[in-house]
Write an enzyme that holds these catalytic residues in place. Structure first.
Site, short mmCIF file in Angstrom:
data_model
loop_
_atom_site.label_atom_id
_atom_site.label_comp_id
_atom_site.label_asym_id
_atom_site.label_seq_id
_atom_site.Cartn_x
_atom_site.Cartn_y
_atom_site.Cartn_z
N GLY B 13 0.83 -1.21 0.00
CA GLY B 13 0.00 0.00 0.00
C GLY B 13 0.86 1.25 0.00
N THR B 142 5.56 1.90 5.74
CA THR B 142 4.20 1.39 5.95
C THR B 142 3.42 2.35 6.83
OG1 THR B 142 2.81 -0.28 6.99
CG2 THR B 142 5.05 -0.15 7.80
N ASP B 144 1.11 1.50 8.47
CA ASP B 144 0.69 0.72 9.64
C ASP B 144 1.68 0.80 10.80
OD1 ASP B 144 -1.63 -0.11 8.38
OD2 ASP B 144 -0.65 -1.84 7.47
N MET B 190 -7.95 3.43 8.86
CA MET B 190 -7.34 2.19 8.39
C MET B 190 -6.38 1.64 9.46
SD MET B 190 -6.57 3.12 4.39
CE MET B 190 -6.52 1.45 3.74
N GLY B 191 -6.03 0.39 9.28
CA GLY B 191 -5.11 -0.26 10.21
C GLY B 191 -5.75 -1.53 10.73
N ARG B 192 -5.67 -2.58 9.92
CA ARG B 192 -6.43 -3.80 10.19
C ARG B 192 -5.88 -4.58 11.38
NH1 ARG B 192 -11.48 -4.80 8.02
NH2 ARG B 192 -11.81 -7.00 7.58
N TYR B 297 -8.56 5.57 1.92
CA TYR B 297 -7.33 6.00 1.23
C TYR B 297 -7.03 7.49 1.41
CZ TYR B 297 -7.14 1.58 -1.42
OH TYR B 297 -7.05 0.27 -1.80
N LEU B 298 -8.05 8.30 1.72
CA LEU B 298 -7.77 9.73 1.87
C LEU B 298 -6.64 9.94 2.87
CD1 LEU B 298 -11.25 11.52 1.96
CD2 LEU B 298 -9.89 10.80 -0.02
N ARG B 300 -4.05 7.94 3.76
CA ARG B 300 -2.69 7.58 3.39
C ARG B 300 -2.20 8.36 2.17
NH1 ARG B 300 -3.36 1.40 0.89
NH2 ARG B 300 -3.54 2.07 -1.28
#
Lengths: 420, 420
Positions: B13, B142, B144, B190-192, B297-298, B300
């Protein structure tokens, strides 16, 4: 003539620019000591007038008032509250006059959109209808950009900039990943009744193939087949497809797509707005990997990416409202008049509230391309100047410094309370 | 020794900062003419190596390369593609060597996260396993923030800043409106797998009552009753409640809430992620008016609000990878070492890829408050420096100017194609 106090209130959904108007009002008021004594703000908008909950803005430092210009949302609290007609709720008007009289209010400066203009109009008529002398001036504000008789509405330019910047950035993301991953991205934006904010996303597309590839407007009836064909063609041509979808997008029967999503292919109830509805459609019919974002309040609060033009205009209409009041005017809205597109030049003027109240400025059809999926050159000419310039807030430790006022209450004088 | 070419690829990503690393690589490579000839980038990451689709970065102007530093996403295309083990897919490695040999590649610089570090490790072993001499250096990236043996991962600081700024702004919006309107706001981030990005939102809360009021982490099992009680108490105390929810939030059985939302009170299927799930819960159980945003996505891609620290580090690790390669190193990741919190000082170092590949850095439990709903002082000490500073892109006509490279292909030499 004795100096009177100003009642200023913020109304309706807040924006990144409405506090700049407040700063304009408060700073300008100090320049008219002959006419204006203090600026009292309504706590939570007009409700503060009804409940006699007034905030003394003179208790704030000059620095705090100046910092309002770079602070999003409504520093005094806003409200969605529309005065009924005089015949329907005379008690409300009597209460307003009771509070205004007790606090020597001679000016009513109301900062809001179309519904608020109606309230402002009714207050401006109190001299005639109820015998209470007051001058009412409307200060335009709405991210929806639907106020008539003004080139644009302060608050809109910043939302427009947020939308265009965000979809440009998401477009770069998709372009990077589409070969092996996400192929469709949907950005859902606010704007239930008109497509102004969605249209603004179109500014990001400056060259063939640029994002956004598709815009869905409330003004154009959604045709699933035409939409899916366009998405598919876009993915095949560019490798990916980015979409700005207005939350107000609706089908041929005028039903919001967000509500249409109430039943899916299995007849099951679904939550969510336009973006998940479209995502589901794309998944089911085209089987493209997709993502979506829902901007919601982030877009109207995004002071960090505010348009300098917007902030400048918001401040200017606040100042002008005071100047108009001091000049004896009433029953008007401060309006922005475009003098030229390139370079963008504008002046301030006034519009009678009778012509503003409850009138929605729709987006002209010729701002939307013939196929209904994008904006035209005319739209770009109109929209582009409104997002021009950056007006960054100050940052400390990586975060924008937004001011929180003390909001000191003015001592109550009426001795009565009000419940509507 | 003859100068060799560099193969550089972006993996996984994309972020707002990965192109800054690319700029660092390409600009630094020019300073080592004895060791490095050209920098070839893989079109769509490692896939570009397998398909012999290489981009000649020397065909770009110096200005375009410099502009990468302020351009989000992956300028050469990225891919989610993990090389299998040598025993499982020897053909892939043979193909890599074929392409590397044909294009005189002596350096493999791989810009990605944990999975990519594994690929980089395997390439670094090609000298031993396949007899092809190559130096492989991993460049951390990343959003993340889950790479081990580095203080942080470039890309994260900017996502962290986006989250903290956004929830602060939304908090001001809610504070304005809550008296008569929306009382609960949820921002889904985000951040699964780890709560780093959600935790970063906590930085916005500097004083009692500041937004966000609640953070939901993947690390803490979701307890609906405790959550709802907290939301209710927050609304009663502050008038509103703002929530940052990780998309990876899960229940006591480890099931994602986003999936748990699959059946609502009526047993119906629902679409959407954590935010609509929580919104539905709040509506059903507390009946508070609410709104939610989904950043997706906004966040990142949000180069417009990038952290200056993040961009500086991203650029620096790109440069360092070249320096390490020129110094003969291989099989390492460039790592960021924190020398002090206040003032924040950092240096670069290296970590052996064996210790990096496929290892996820979890958020320490002591970064999360005892009640599981916020971050601790230790987390703030760690996170704050990473969002510090603004590094604004250049704007023209109100829009950020992000560069699009020409991405000129290097002529193919192998005469063979590859399909995996």
């Amino acid at each position: 003539m004795c100096a009177k106090n100003v009642f200023y209130a913020q109304s309706g959904g807040v924006t990144a620019a409405i506090n700049a108007s407040a700063a304009g009002v408060i700073e300008a008021a100090r320049e008219y000591p002959q006419q204006i004594n203090r600026v009292y703000a309504g706590r939570n908008g007009i409700i503060g007038a009804l409940t006699e909950d007034l905030i003394d803005t003179s208790a704030e430092s000059a620095g705090a008032i100046a910092a309002l210009r770079q602070t999003p949302a409504g520093a005094f609290g806003s409200a969605r509250y529309k005065l009924k007609g005089l015949d329907d709720n005379r008690a409300e008007y009597e209460r307003l006059i009771e509070v205004f009289k007790a606090h020597d209010i001679g000016y009513f400066l109301y900062n809001g959109g179309g519904d608020s203009a109606d309230t402002c109009l009714k207050v401006s008529q109190l001299a005639d209808t109820m015998g209470y002398p007051i001058q009412a001036i409307h200060i335009p504000k709405t991210m929806d950009n639907d106020l008539p008789h003004t080139d644009c509405s302060p608050g809109f330019g910043s939302v427009a900039k947020y939308t265009a910047v965000s979809i440009r950035e998401a477009g770069f993301d998709l372009a990077s990943m589409c070969a092996s991953s996400t192929k469709v991205f949907i950005l859902e934006v606010m704007g239930r009744h008109a497509g102004w904010t969605a249209a603004a996303g179109g500014l990001a597309a400056e060259s063939e193939g640029d994002s956004p590839h598709i815009i869905l407007f409330p003004e154009i009836a959604f045709d699933a087949d035409a939409f899916l064909a366009r998405v598919d063609a876009c993915v095949k041509q560019h490798g990916y497809c980015t979409i700005v979808a207005s939350e107000g997008a609706r089908d041929g029967n005028g039903q919001f797509l967000a509500d249409a999503g109430n039943s899916d292919a299995f007849g099951h109830t679904q939550l969510g707005g336009v973006a998940p509805f479209l995502a589901d459609l794309i998944k089911t019919r085209l089987d493209y990997k997709h993502h979506y974002a829902v901007a919601d309040y982030l877009m109207r609060a995004a002071r960090h990416i505010a348009s300098a033009t917007d902030i400048e205009q918001a401040y200017a209409v606040g100042r002008a409202a005071v100047e108009y009041a001091a000049a004896g005017k009433s029953g008007v809205m401060v309006s922005i008049k475009r003098e030229s597109d390139t370079p963008y030049r504008w002046t301030l003027g006034e519009a009678p509230l009778e012509q503003v109240a409850n009138v929605e400025k729709k987006m002209p059809r010729d701002y939307i391309s013939t196929d209904g999926f994008h904006i035209t050159a005319a739209a770009r000419r109109y929209l582009q100047p409104l997002i021009a310039g950056e007006d960054y807030p100050a940052y400390v430790d990586g975060l924008p410094q937004y001011v929180r006022l003390n909001n000191v209450a003015v001592a109550r004088k009426t001795g009565t309370t009000f419940t509507n």
